[in-house]
Scaffold this active site. Structure first.
Site, PDB file in Angstrom:
ATOM      1  N   CYS A  58       0.232   2.893  -1.586  1.00 14.47           N
ATOM      2  CA  CYS A  58      -1.023   4.153  -1.026  1.00 14.47           C
ATOM      3  C   CYS A  58      -0.849   4.823  -1.893  1.00 14.47           C
ATOM      4  O   CYS A  58      -1.570   6.241  -1.706  1.00 14.47           O
ATOM      5  CB  CYS A  58      -0.968   4.242   0.427  1.00 14.47           C
ATOM      6  SG  CYS A  58       0.834   5.024   0.486  1.00 14.47           S
ATOM      7  N   ASN A  59       0.375   6.218  -2.495  1.00 13.94           N
ATOM      8  CA  ASN A  59       0.528   7.131  -3.110  1.00 13.94           C
ATOM      9  C   ASN A  59       0.636   6.610  -5.088  1.00 13.94           C
ATOM     10  O   ASN A  59       0.703   7.991  -5.825  1.00 13.94           O
ATOM     11  CB  ASN A  59       1.042   7.773  -2.620  1.00 13.94           C
ATOM     12  CG  ASN A  59       2.940   7.251  -2.832  1.00 13.94           C
ATOM     13  OD1 ASN A  59       3.101   6.930  -3.992  1.00 13.94           O
ATOM     14  ND2 ASN A  59       3.737   7.824  -1.348  1.00 13.94           N
ATOM     15  N   THR A 194      -2.216  -5.609   9.837  1.00  8.69           N
ATOM     16  CA  THR A 194      -1.027  -6.160  10.619  1.00  8.69           C
ATOM     17  C   THR A 194       0.143  -6.161   9.074  1.00  8.69           C
ATOM     18  O   THR A 194       1.316  -7.582   9.902  1.00  8.69           O
ATOM     19  CB  THR A 194      -1.009  -6.854  11.832  1.00  8.69           C
ATOM     20  OG1 THR A 194      -1.533  -8.197  11.497  1.00  8.69           O
ATOM     21  CG2 THR A 194      -1.453  -6.555  12.899  1.00  8.69           C
TER      22      THR A 194
END
Length: 412
Positions: A58-59, A194
């Site tokens: 995500c980064n 999930t």
């Protein structure tokens, strides 16, 4: 893949973008899922690349590998992403050789994470390397480096508090909710996705908010149902996403989706909502933030949260950097010795030839059982030469010196 490709450390690169210079929208353009990774691997030989791996979180999105120049790696990864190579270059950092090696150690240690010490990066790094290794795209250098990075990260985890406490993107989301929302038994929470981050977020919601009024939705209904059953929560089918969005007070998303799954059009005369988007690419259409009754928070906003745990982690950073430095030095020494191995093997062969000739002279031209002392002298000279090659840079001079040293030992 039998074509001779670059393998020297001077051709080892990392090219990447991360949170320091690009926001979630830009990073989302270059996020790589498994299908894209597979396609990149298939096209790698056409780019003259046969050893690489891609770390996409995500980064950050980074490609590590061997190439004639970094542009080959950039073009390879961008061949399958939404964003193009020109945009990537505007936000990218490129490191080569020892600097690229050092960067990987820092990433694996959590020293370069958006949330300092975030240990989830280790699992993501393992998955990235395994994916390439399963397709025979990890060479000896990269595998040795990866294992050393893991050892360094493990030592930091065990011997420092850099990853101490509970601080991660998923925990930061729960922290944000606690600080901004009063949770009651009636507060309805919807969690979409999930996978690993979704599961961690779900457990944090239960542990730190003390609620089980949580509904789980996943692209695969079975996975959502399985997790819901194990935690005694509710689940819903992805087909009922819009009705569950309308009913929820808090929505968290962590789905591995290429396109947004929460759209502005899904919010009609709805009550106030908090949406926390933990995904890159974003799971939420950007225009949702324009709605007056919706608060939208993404991972970049969450990373700015400060607390006592993060301050303690900062105090541990110097210790972690010292551990990284030790493992980095050990790896670079291994690399140097591996680089010298052909010369040392050639030297050992030459000394063995000299030894054999000398024994033949002593035995009247007949070769008998070799003297163990000759083997010991050969190894002694080779070891001494290896030591000199580590500490000095004299090229062929070592070869001549070693032969002279051996002749003196034989004479004595």
């Amino acid at each position: 893949m039998n074509i001779n490709r670059p393998s020297d450390i001077s051709h080892f690169f990392v090219a990447g973008i991360n949170y320091k210079k690009s926001d979630t929208a830009i990073r989302g353009q270059f996020a790589v899922n498994n299908d894209q990774y597979e396609a990149i691997i298939k096209s790698a030989p056409d780019h003259h690349i046969d050893s690489f791996f891609i770390l996409s979180t995500c980064n950050r999105t980074e490609i590590y590998g061997f190439a004639e120049d970094a542009s080959r790696l950039v073009n390879l990864i961008c061949s399958q992403t939404k964003g193009d190579a020109a945009t990537f270059a505007d936000f990218a950092y490129i490191k080569k050789g020892a600097d690229a090696v050092q960067h990987l150690y820092n990433v694996g240690a959590g020293l370069d994470s958006q949330i300092l010490g975030d240990y989830e990066i280790v699992g993501q790094l393992k998955q990235a390397v395994k994916f390439s290794k399963d397709h025979n795209f990890i060479n000896c250098f990269t595998e040795r480096l990866f294992n050393s990075v893991l050892q360094s990260s493990k030592t930091i985890k065990n011997d420092t508090l850099l990853s101490g406490g509970t601080v991660s993107v998923s925990f930061a989301a729960v922290q944000y909710i606690k600080e901004n929302i009063t949770i009651t038994p009636e507060t309805k929470i919807l969690l979409i996705g999930t996978g690993k981050i979704g599961r961690n977020t779900c457990k944090n919601l239960i542990d730190y908010l003390g609620t089980n009024n949580i509904t789980l939705i996943n692209r695969s209904d079975e996975k959502a149902q399985e997790l819901a059953s194990s935690l005694q929560l509710k689940f819903a089918s992805i087909r009922d996403l819009e009705s569950n969005i309308a009913a929820a007070d808090i929505i968290l998303t962590a789905a591995n989706a290429v396109e947004p799954i929460i759209l502005k059009s899904q919010f009609k005369h709805t009550s106030s909502k908090l949406i926390i988007d933990l995904a890159v690419p974003s799971n939420v259409e950007a225009t949702v933030a324009d709605l007056a009754n919706v608060t939208l928070v993404n991972v970049d906003m969450l990373s700015k949260l400060k607390d006592e745990t993060l301050n303690k982690r900062k105090a541990e950073a110097p210790k972690a950097k010292m551990i990284v430095a030790e493992h980095f030095a050990d790896f670079m020494e291994w690399h140097q010795m591996r680089k010298n191995a052909p010369a040392l093997n050639a030297l050992k062969i030459k000394l063995s030839e000299i030894s054999k000739q000398h024994q033949e002279l002593l035995n009247g031209g007949e070769t008998k059982c070799p003297f163990i002392s000759f083997e010991q002298k050969i190894q002694r000279v080779v070891n001494g030469t290896a030591s000199k090659m580590r500490s000095q840079n004299k090229g062929g001079c070592h070869y001549i010196e070693a032969i002279n040293e051996f002749m003196i030992l034989v004479a004595n």
